[in-house]
Design a protein around this motif. Structure first.
Motif, PDB file in Angstrom:
ATOM      1  N   GLY A 106       0.844  -1.318   0.036  1.00 25.17           N
ATOM      2  CA  GLY A 106       0.048   0.044  -0.040  1.00 25.17           C
ATOM      3  C   GLY A 106       0.855   1.175  -0.032  1.00 25.17           C
ATOM      4  N   PHE A 107       0.185   2.368  -0.200  1.00 29.47           N
ATOM      5  CA  PHE A 107       0.950   3.781  -0.090  1.00 29.47           C
ATOM      6  C   PHE A 107       1.110   4.214   0.978  1.00 29.47           C
ATOM      7  CE2 PHE A 107      -1.460   3.528  -4.240  1.00 29.47           C
ATOM      8  CZ  PHE A 107      -0.228   4.050  -5.237  1.00 29.47           C
ATOM      9  N   ILE A 108       2.210   4.755   1.313  1.00 28.06           N
ATOM     10  CA  ILE A 108       2.632   5.517   2.502  1.00 28.06           C
ATOM     11  C   ILE A 108       2.606   7.114   2.405  1.00 28.06           C
ATOM     12  CG2 ILE A 108       4.506   5.997   4.067  1.00 28.06           C
ATOM     13  CD1 ILE A 108       5.653   3.444   3.111  1.00 28.06           C
ATOM     14  N   ILE A 121       8.021  17.635   0.612  1.00 27.03           N
ATOM     15  CA  ILE A 121       7.248  16.251   0.778  1.00 27.03           C
ATOM     16  C   ILE A 121       8.164  15.316   0.943  1.00 27.03           C
ATOM     17  CG2 ILE A 121       5.679  14.979  -0.453  1.00 27.03           C
ATOM     18  CD1 ILE A 121       4.540  16.841  -2.264  1.00 27.03           C
ATOM     19  N   GLN A 122       8.062  14.852   2.374  1.00 27.04           N
ATOM     20  CA  GLN A 122       9.018  13.915   2.825  1.00 27.04           C
ATOM     21  C   GLN A 122       8.461  12.618   3.226  1.00 27.04           C
ATOM     22  OE1 GLN A 122      11.105  14.762   6.643  1.00 27.04           O
ATOM     23  NE2 GLN A 122      12.802  15.494   5.002  1.00 27.04           N
ATOM     24  N   ASN A 123       9.200  11.510   2.846  1.00 22.02           N
ATOM     25  CA  ASN A 123       8.935  10.307   3.315  1.00 22.02           C
ATOM     26  C   ASN A 123       7.387   9.632   2.903  1.00 22.02           C
ATOM     27  OD1 ASN A 123      11.198   9.548   5.141  1.00 22.02           O
ATOM     28  ND2 ASN A 123      10.327  11.120   6.342  1.00 22.02           N
ATOM     29  N   GLY A 124       7.235   9.793   1.506  1.00 26.46           N
ATOM     30  CA  GLY A 124       6.297   9.431   0.982  1.00 26.46           C
ATOM     31  C   GLY A 124       6.660   8.226   0.046  1.00 26.46           C
ATOM     32  N   GLY A 125       5.391   7.217  -0.082  1.00 23.98           N
ATOM     33  CA  GLY A 125       6.201   6.146  -1.124  1.00 23.98           C
ATOM     34  C   GLY A 125       5.055   5.147  -1.108  1.00 23.98           C
ATOM     35  N   TYR A 126       5.759   3.605  -0.979  1.00 21.88           N
ATOM     36  CA  TYR A 126       4.844   2.670  -1.310  1.00 21.88           C
ATOM     37  C   TYR A 126       5.627   1.350  -0.594  1.00 21.88           C
ATOM     38  CZ  TYR A 126       1.494  -0.579  -3.427  1.00 21.88           C
ATOM     39  OH  TYR A 126       0.592  -1.282  -3.777  1.00 21.88           O
ATOM     40  N   TYR A 127       4.811   0.625   0.100  1.00 18.58           N
ATOM     41  CA  TYR A 127       5.275  -0.375   0.728  1.00 18.58           C
ATOM     42  C   TYR A 127       4.836  -1.889   0.059  1.00 18.58           C
ATOM     43  CZ  TYR A 127       5.665  -4.032   4.233  1.00 18.58           C
ATOM     44  OH  TYR A 127       5.815  -5.384   4.912  1.00 18.58           O
ATOM     45  N   PHE A 128       5.977  -2.553  -0.244  1.00 18.15           N
ATOM     46  CA  PHE A 128       5.723  -3.664  -1.154  1.00 18.15           C
ATOM     47  C   PHE A 128       5.694  -5.040  -0.101  1.00 18.15           C
ATOM     48  CE2 PHE A 128       7.298  -0.648  -3.981  1.00 18.15           C
ATOM     49  CZ  PHE A 128       6.484  -0.969  -5.132  1.00 18.15           C
ATOM     50  N   ALA A 129       4.565  -5.736   0.210  1.00 17.36           N
ATOM     51  CA  ALA A 129       4.928  -6.982   1.093  1.00 17.36           C
ATOM     52  C   ALA A 129       5.095  -7.903  -0.009  1.00 17.36           C
ATOM     53  CB  ALA A 129       3.330  -6.987   1.469  1.00 17.36           C
ATOM     54  N   MET A 185       9.894 -11.622   3.246  1.00 20.24           N
ATOM     55  CA  MET A 185      10.549 -10.362   2.667  1.00 20.24           C
ATOM     56  C   MET A 185       9.584  -9.347   2.328  1.00 20.24           C
ATOM     57  SD  MET A 185      13.313 -10.180  -0.587  1.00 20.24           S
ATOM     58  CE  MET A 185      14.067  -8.904  -1.094  1.00 20.24           C
ATOM     59  N   ASP A 186      10.154  -8.002   2.620  1.00 18.95           N
ATOM     60  CA  ASP A 186       9.458  -6.725   2.384  1.00 18.95           C
ATOM     61  C   ASP A 186      10.254  -5.819   1.766  1.00 18.95           C
ATOM     62  OD1 ASP A 186      10.521  -5.664   4.419  1.00 18.95           O
ATOM     63  OD2 ASP A 186       8.920  -5.342   5.499  1.00 18.95           O
ATOM     64  N   LEU A 187       9.552  -4.645   1.263  1.00 20.80           N
ATOM     65  CA  LEU A 187      10.540  -3.623   0.706  1.00 20.80           C
ATOM     66  C   LEU A 187       9.670  -2.225   0.810  1.00 20.80           C
ATOM     67  CD1 LEU A 187      12.773  -2.664  -1.064  1.00 20.80           C
ATOM     68  CD2 LEU A 187      11.323  -2.756  -3.358  1.00 20.80           C
ATOM     69  N   SER A 214      14.523  -2.879   2.959  1.00 19.18           N
ATOM     70  CA  SER A 214      13.943  -4.236   2.855  1.00 19.18           C
ATOM     71  C   SER A 214      14.680  -5.258   4.201  1.00 19.18           C
ATOM     72  CB  SER A 214      14.560  -4.917   1.480  1.00 19.18           C
ATOM     73  OG  SER A 214      14.010  -6.249   1.421  1.00 19.18           O
ATOM     74  N   SER A 215      13.587  -5.813   4.606  1.00 20.22           N
ATOM     75  CA  SER A 215      14.002  -6.595   5.526  1.00 20.22           C
ATOM     76  C   SER A 215      13.651  -8.294   5.355  1.00 20.22           C
ATOM     77  CB  SER A 215      13.197  -6.206   6.982  1.00 20.22           C
ATOM     78  OG  SER A 215      13.518  -5.310   7.454  1.00 20.22           O
ATOM     79  N   TYR A 216      14.290  -9.161   5.667  1.00 22.90           N
ATOM     80  CA  TYR A 216      14.128 -10.432   5.230  1.00 22.90           C
ATOM     81  C   TYR A 216      14.393 -11.202   6.422  1.00 22.90           C
ATOM     82  CZ  TYR A 216      19.211 -10.196   4.286  1.00 22.90           C
ATOM     83  OH  TYR A 216      20.507 -10.351   4.536  1.00 22.90           O
ATOM     84  N   ALA A 217      13.698 -12.466   6.425  1.00 26.08           N
ATOM     85  CA  ALA A 217      14.126 -13.585   7.492  1.00 26.08           C
ATOM     86  C   ALA A 217      13.733 -14.835   7.099  1.00 26.08           C
ATOM     87  CB  ALA A 217      13.321 -13.074   8.722  1.00 26.08           C
ATOM     88  N   GLN A 218      14.223 -16.000   7.646  1.00 29.83           N
ATOM     89  CA  GLN A 218      13.837 -17.407   7.295  1.00 29.83           C
ATOM     90  C   GLN A 218      14.153 -17.758   8.798  1.00 29.83           C
ATOM     91  OE1 GLN A 218      12.757 -19.207   4.605  1.00 29.83           O
ATOM     92  NE2 GLN A 218      12.689 -20.625   5.893  1.00 29.83           N
TER      93      GLN A 218
END
Length: 901
Positions: free
Chosen positions: A261-263, A277-285, A290-292, A310-314
């Motif tokens: 979704g949008f941030i 305009i600061q820290n606007g963007g998009y979150y990718f699940a 993993m996310d972005l 991006s954070s990732y975990a196994q």
């Protein structure tokens, strides 16, 4: 799977069908002959009692031989998949006139993982409806409201009405949770298996649903569990006061999994970049592993920035985080004399492997590299600790253990070190290290290894490096790889140890080293420039060296007793003196000569291996004696709090070390300066004190150069103090052991960027994530039941540093500063923090920051202020903690003016 209030439909339907079957069977068997009968039952129902067999006549399937195969038909699936447990404290009653079964007072039904409790539960088996509600207590107040549980999910309505056939239900004044939302509805209606409607609804992220500090009120809500919540006209209420903030409708996605979704960005202005305009963007699940996060900034003067996080975990294998930041910053306007621009970037990568993933191999990464001025000029991060840090470093390593005999350990490591002042970068791409475990060729297969021969051992190691030294402007460009140096070093150390005269330990050994270089240098005089040129020579070359060493040492214990009736009973002194000797012969065969002028008559010696990765062979013999004495002092003190009367041990000095050396091969200045160091810990190891000094036995001439004359023979003292340093670090808090607890707060944001883990340089502020507290502990529950405890929670960090230099008669203190930071909970919800210091050499106040924070439970408000200095700034933030409503916030700040150079 998400559970909500309407999961009760299933269990009530099953229970209703069971009671219908049971009641019909009882009616046929004439077990109940009165209109209203009270039946006492045990709490636990046996399988036989749970479902009774019906006595209705059944058609005989064996009358016709043609239908014999019907007896082999599969059996019907049982109605219940488990036992139904029911109980009531007062009674279970059957009313044949109304065709109702009633459970009264502490009524309870349990089936599988479902549980329904209420003051009263009624089942009408004619209408197929179930009712559950509370009852009045002894003083006439309603109590025992229905409670429905499934797993960890709890629903608490005032009453419920449910039809077992149509599966429709009406719930009155229900309380439930959907994600981070807590919802209270006047009336809830189940339309079908996936759609529910609610009326007269309030929803909030506050923990106390009955008295929330804020909530949203709406008249209509459509709920699709696990998917979405859609509302009608919605109004925000703060402290029971309606606000003008509202929406004609609202949509909230509901999912246990992360959703893309949008941030929503934040807005503001700065003196140097204008409006932004600061820290606007998009979150990718991307997936569960993993996310972005993609965020961007834009400023009206043309500056812009982009960040990828991006954070990732196994699980049970690894986890990590990648952060890439780029900023194009513009200062002033083109054509003006103060116009400047800079392109900044920063790359961070942290990867850690679970220890159980693979016992024989391990991969890890800790990367922090980028523009030297990033933390000093970034518009999106205020991190004073990182901006004052002079180095950035990185390390990526892979380690592997081979379970052979002997064991072999291998590691492959790439490192990076960058000076933010000189912009000089040193890298290894990569380093290979292989170590073969020690081999004892003369040791017995079983038993201890004692003596010179049995303890004799050797090992082998090889180290290969690709090392490059370059400037930031040439990073990963052709100029960088042109200066790449490659070398291998092979080492075979041989050692043994044994004891003599029972108390002296002797260690002796020798070492053989062979170094391979793939590029060397050649020195030649350049007549055109009248200088000596170092010409790079590519090609294989090598040299071999060897050396020998030995050392002897012992341990001496001394105790000074003062008496067991004294507070100070004894002092224990432990001395560990040692004497070492090392010998390295001359390897002048590796030295050549070059002319230093045009005549060619004056020659100078050099080695083609100089400035190599693993050094160069020595030209002169080295006979070095080293002397070292270490001391520790420990006290035995009477402990009045010990019930057994045993004394306690207190460390007085952790160390008091003296070290020097004597070069027997040197023609002059044989003695090296003596180094003295000492350290201790006070207040239960909370205060660390370290002191060091260097004493030179030789005097100085009139040009402040060391001469081969002892200082005492030159009219001075036995030693000449050339340098000294003192550091004091003290961290304490109201939770420390000396105050009744422990506390460990880290400025993790600063640590990740190469800064300190304390807040002596203030707390780092990441503008892209303002939900986190700058003072910590935002998630702790702090119940307030009256007056605040007189012991206010607090923490304090103190650091003092002083450096003295007198190597050339300067007699000056080059550094003398003190820094202090602290945080205190003035009230359960108000926190105040500060960071400041004073430089006694520059005679000025160092970086100073004031922090204020208000805990508003489901909201957070903070204000930070840097009143003086280069980083003068302030910032205010108030917003909802919940990530679902993180866009409901207001922030205003004045950014510090950046210095572009």
């Amino acid at each position: 799977m998400r559970t909500n209030i309407f999961n009760i439909v299933f269990i009530l339907s099953v229970f209703g069908a069971t009671l219908t079957q049971k009641s019909t069977a009882q009616d046929y068997n004439k077990k109940f002959t009165t209109v209203n009968t009270t039946i006492k039952k045990d709490s636990i129902v046996t399988p036989k009692d749970t479902i009774e067999r019906s006595t209705v006549p059944v058609k005989d399937t064996l009358k016709s031989p043609k239908k014999a195969q019907d007896t082999l038909a599969p059996k019907t699936k049982p109605l219940l998949e488990g036992l139904v447990f029911r109980k009531a404290k007062d009674y279970e009653a059957l009313n044949l006139a109304k065709k109702e079964i009633t459970l009264y007072n502490e009524a309870e039904i349990r089936y599988q993982d479902y549980e329904l409790t209420a003051g009263k539960i009624i089942f009408n088996y004619e209408k197929n409806e179930i009712y559950a509600g509370g009852i009045k207590d002894s003083v006439g107040n309603m109590s025992q409201y229905p409670v429905f549980k499934q797993g960890s999910q709890v629903v608490e309505p005032d009453s419920i009405r449910f039809n077992t056939k149509t599966k429709k239900a009406i719930v009155f004044k229900s309380r439930t949770s959907q994600g981070e939302f807590r919802i209270k509805a006047g009336i809830s209606k189940k339309e079908n298996d996936s759609v529910y409607f609610m009326k007269d609804v309030i929803f909030t992220t506050a923990k106390d649903l009955d008295d929330p500090e804020y909530y949203f009120r709406t008249n209509k809500v459509k709920l699709v569990p696990g998917k979405k919540v859609v509302t009608g006209v919605t109004n925000m209420v703060i402290a029971d006061v309606p606000t003008p903030l509202g929406l004609p409708f609202a949509f909230f996605p509901m999912s246990e999994k992360a959703e893309s979704g949008f941030i929503i960005p934040s807005f503001g202005d700065t003196n140097q970049q204008g409006y932004y305009i600061q820290n606007g963007g998009y979150y990718f699940a991307i997936s569960d592993k993993m996310d972005l996060n993609v965020l961007g900034d834009y400023y009206t003067n043309g500056s812009w920035g982009l960040r990828l996080n991006s954070s990732y975990a196994q699980r049970y294998k690894y986890n990590g985080r990648v952060l890439i930041r780029y900023e194009n910053n513009i200062f002033s306007e083109k054509g003006l004399p103060d116009y400047a621009s800079s392109k900044l970037y920063n790359i961070q990568w942290n990867h850690s492997q679970d220890g159980k993933a693979n016992p024989n191999s391990r991969f890890s990464a800790s990367v922090n590299l980028g523009s030297s001025q990033y933390f000093r000029q970034s518009n999106n991060s205020y991190n004073v600790g990182s901006s004052l840090n002079n180095t950035m470093s990185s390390s990526i390593s892979y380690q592997r253990t081979f379970e052979s005999v002997p064991q072999v350990n291998m590691s492959l490591t790439a490192t990076h070190s960058q000076s933010t002042n000189t912009k000089e970068i040193n890298m290894t791409l990569p380093t290979l290290q292989v170590n073969v475990d020690r081999v004892f060729p003369f040791a017995p297969k079983y038993g201890s290894k004692k003596g010179i021969i049995k303890n004799l051992n050797f090992s082998y190691s090889v180290r290969g490096e690709n090392r490059v030294k370059t400037h930031e402007d040439y990073f990963f460009k052709r100029e960088m790889f042109d200066s790449l140096n490659t070398a291998f070093q092979h080492s075979i150390p041989i050692a043994t140890n044994f004891k003599i005269f029972k108390y002296f330990s002797v260690t002796a050994g020798a070492s053989y080293n062979e170094v391979w270089y793939f590029n060397t240098i050649k020195k030649e005089y350049n007549a055109q420039t009248n200088k000596i040129d170092d010409i790079r020579v590519n090609g294989f070359d090598s040299f071999r060296t060897y050396s020998a060493n030995a050392s002897i040492g012992t341990t001496v214990y001394g105790t000074f007793n003062f008496g067991e009736d004294k507070k100070l009973q004894a002092i224990r002194h432990v001395m560990r003196p040692s004497v070492g000797y090392s010998y390295t012969p001359s390897f002048e065969q590796y030295y050549d000569t070059y002319a230093i002028d045009a005549t060619g008559q004056t020659m100078q010696d050099y080695t083609r291996f100089q400035n190599g990765i693993f050094g160069a062979p020595g030209r002169y013999n080295s006979n070095m004696m080293s002397f070292n004495l270490s001391n520790t002092f420990e006290a035995k003190v009477r402990d009045d709090e010990n019930e057994k009367g045993e004394p306690k041990k207190v460390m007085l000095l952790n160390s008091l070390n003296f070290s020097t050396s004597y070069n027997m091969s040197a023609d002059s200045l044989k003695w090296a300066p003596m180094r003295i160091s000492t350290g201790t810990a006070l207040f239960k190891d909370k205060m660390q004190i370290n002191l060091g000094a260097t004493l030179d036995p030789y005097a100085l001439d009139n040009n402040n150069r060391r001469i081969d004359t002892y200082n005492i023979n030159n009219g001075g003292s036995l030693f000449r103090l050339t340098s000294a340093n003192l550091t004091v670090n003290w961290s304490m808090s109201s939770k420390d052991a000396m105050f009744g607890g422990s506390d460990d707060k880290k400025n993790q944001n600063s640590v990740d960027n190469g800064g300190r883990n304390d807040d002596l340089f203030g707390r780092a502020v990441e503008l892209g994530n303002q939900k986190k507290s700058t003072l910590g502990d935002e998630d702790e529950d702090k119940p307030f039941g009256g007056f605040f405890n007189a012991k206010l929670p607090w923490d304090l960090t103190f650091a003092y540093s002083m450096t003295y230099n007198n190597s050339s008669r300067q007699n000056e203190i080059v550094n003398n500063s003190v820094m202090v930071s602290g945080n205190i909970d003035v009230t359960p919800n108000w926190k105040v923090g500060f960071s400041t210091g004073y430089d006694f050499v520059q005679k000025g106040v160092t970086f100073t920051q004031l922090r204020f924070e208000r805990d508003l439970k489901s909201w957070r408000m903070d204000f930070s202020w840097v009143p003086i200095g280069t980083y003068t700034s302030w910032g205010f933030f108030i917003g909802i903690r919940s990530s679902m409503l993180s866009d409901i916030k207001w922030e205003k700040r004045k950014a510090p003016d950046k210095i572009y150079r």
